[in-house]
Design an enzyme around this catalytic site. Structure first.
Site, PDB file in Angstrom:
ATOM      1  N   THR A   1       0.830  -1.199   0.000  1.00  0.00           N
ATOM      2  CA  THR A   1       0.000   0.000   0.000  1.00  0.00           C
ATOM      3  C   THR A   1       0.867   1.252   0.000  1.00  0.00           C
ATOM      4  OG1 THR A   1      -1.521   1.333   1.372  1.00  0.00           O
ATOM      5  CG2 THR A   1      -0.131  -0.234   2.520  1.00  0.00           C
TER       6      THR A   1
ATOM      7  N   GLU B   1       0.394   3.653   1.804  1.00  0.00           N
ATOM      8  CA  GLU B   1       0.510   4.098   3.192  1.00  0.00           C
ATOM      9  C   GLU B   1       1.852   3.705   3.802  1.00  0.00           C
ATOM     10  OE1 GLU B   1      -1.534   5.926   5.158  1.00  0.00           O
ATOM     11  OE2 GLU B   1      -3.003   6.247   3.554  1.00  0.00           O
TER      12      GLU B   1
ATOM     13  N   TYR C   1      -1.404   0.565  10.522  1.00  0.00           N
ATOM     14  CA  TYR C   1      -1.691  -0.127   9.262  1.00  0.00           C
ATOM     15  C   TYR C   1      -0.482  -0.078   8.338  1.00  0.00           C
ATOM     16  CZ  TYR C   1      -3.492  -0.816   4.533  1.00  0.00           C
ATOM     17  OH  TYR C   1      -3.670  -1.250   3.234  1.00  0.00           O
TER      18      TYR C   1
ATOM     19  N   LYS D   1       2.000  -3.245   7.054  1.00  0.00           N
ATOM     20  CA  LYS D   1       2.222  -3.567   5.648  1.00  0.00           C
ATOM     21  C   LYS D   1       3.711  -3.540   5.283  1.00  0.00           C
ATOM     22  CE  LYS D   1      -1.748  -4.522   3.688  1.00  0.00           C
ATOM     23  NZ  LYS D   1      -1.963  -5.736   2.886  1.00  0.00           N
TER      24      LYS D   1
END
Length: 353
Positions: free
Chosen positions: A129, A131, A155, A159
């Protein structure tokens, strides 16, 4: 001719449902991992795949249980595995970082280990991601495969852990594993808790007669927004290449949430300023203000060139959300979809109902 066997975690999600359709069209035998609660509440949990439910094979398992994943991999023996399942809502990761880390990091480790032991020739895709990039460094206009990670949420951190596990298993054990670092990709199947669908579903209810206000957090953050079916196609394309490597996927354009609001409200001749309220409770403890992909490597090696523009995306989502609540949509988005992408089984079923 023997069918290729694919296993999808997160098959009931936005990406998983589109990927399942794509693989079925390509003649795959498609298997998906679901939690038992999804089976018990089919209309609510399986709504994205109801139209292909008789064509896919579902297996009960959870990313929090190595034994359950081991059992599924042992039975399916996949040739391709797409690991899309995750706790993917950033705000929830701040509220419950422990579950986020357990599901996203340890779940990836469990699945990788099962693949390594039981299906060592299986090709493995990990859903990274944008992010993971987090804070943009001074002077940095884009993020690519060489950009350092600086995640700003549990999060994003979880990841990065999964991303590193993929690289480790690839280098240490020869697992054929790819990391896809996909920037924001949206569709009418996006969960209503995500800001894109929160906006389009709100407008649909507004056109139906709702008098509520739309409460949002920071609308000045910028994201690189793409259309999900194009992104799942590139997931599949990665696994058809060799050798395994990591790719950044995005449109190369970025827009603020405010610009998404303007585009969506203007589509139905409304001014967003009359309906939106900024609410501090939707601000995150730390936020990523600017994400902008450079997908030059994917363009060169995979032929990546998205067709659906930001404006197209908003219109498609608006048309479908309006149709969902029984309001006649302008139809421009669905016309664009038909011209650029062809038919969509999900939309066809929706328009029949």
């Amino acid at each position: 001719m023997t069918k290729k066997v694919a296993l999808i975690t997160g098959i009931t999600g936005q990406d998983g449902s589109y990927l399942a359709e794509l693989l079925l069209r390509k003649g795959y035998e498609v298997h998906g991992i679901v939690r038992r609660v999804a089976i018990e509440h089919q209309d609510r949990r399986l709504w994205r795949i109801l139209h292909v439910l008789d064509k896919v094979h579902l297996h009960h398992a959870t990313l929090e249980s190595y034994a359950s994943l081991f059992d599924v991999v042992q039975r399916v023996k996949p040739k391709e595995c797409y690991h899309l399942a995750a706790q993917s809502y950033v705000q929830c990761s701040f509220e419950d970082p422990f579950s986020t880390m357990q599901i996203n990091a340890m779940g990836t480790l469990y699945l990788l280990s099962a693949i390594k032991e039981l299906a060592p020739t299986c090709k493995f895709y990990f859903a990274g991601t944008s992010e993971m990039f987090g804070t943009v460094q001074e002077g940095q206009s884009h993020q690519d495969e060489n950009t350092p990670f600086h995640p700003r949420s549990p999060y994003g951190i979880s990841k990065v852990a999964g991303f590193s596990l993929i690289q480790n298993y690839r280098e240490a054990y020869g697992v054929k594993a790819w990391n896809g670092i996909l920037f924001n990709h949206e569709s009418p199947r996006r969960g209503a808790e995500f800001v894109s669908r929160k906006i389009t579903s709100y407008i649909a209810q507004l056109k139906k007669g709702s008098k509520e206000k739309l409460h949002l957090g920071n609308i000045d953050i910028k994201r690189d927004w793409g259309y999900t079916p194009e992104y799942v196609h590139i997931m599949w394309k990665m696994l058809q290449t060799d050798p395994p490597r990591d790719y950044v996927i995005g449109t190369g354009m970025h827009y603020t949430i405010k610009e998404f609001l303007k585009e969506a409200f203007a589509y139905v001749d409304l001014d967003w300023n009359n309906f939106v309220e900024i609410d501090q409770k939707f601000f995150r403890p730390l936020d990523v203000l600017h994400l902008h992909a450079s997908s030059a490597l994917a363009q060169k090696e995979l032929g990546w060139s998205p067709k659906i523009t930001f404006s197209d995306l908003v219109k498609i989502m608006m048309d479908v959300d309006l149709a969902r609540v029984g309001v006649q949509p302008p139809g421009i988005g669905l016309k664009i979809l038909s011209q650029k992408m062809g038919s969509d089984l999900f939309f066809e079923e929706l328009m029949k109902s």
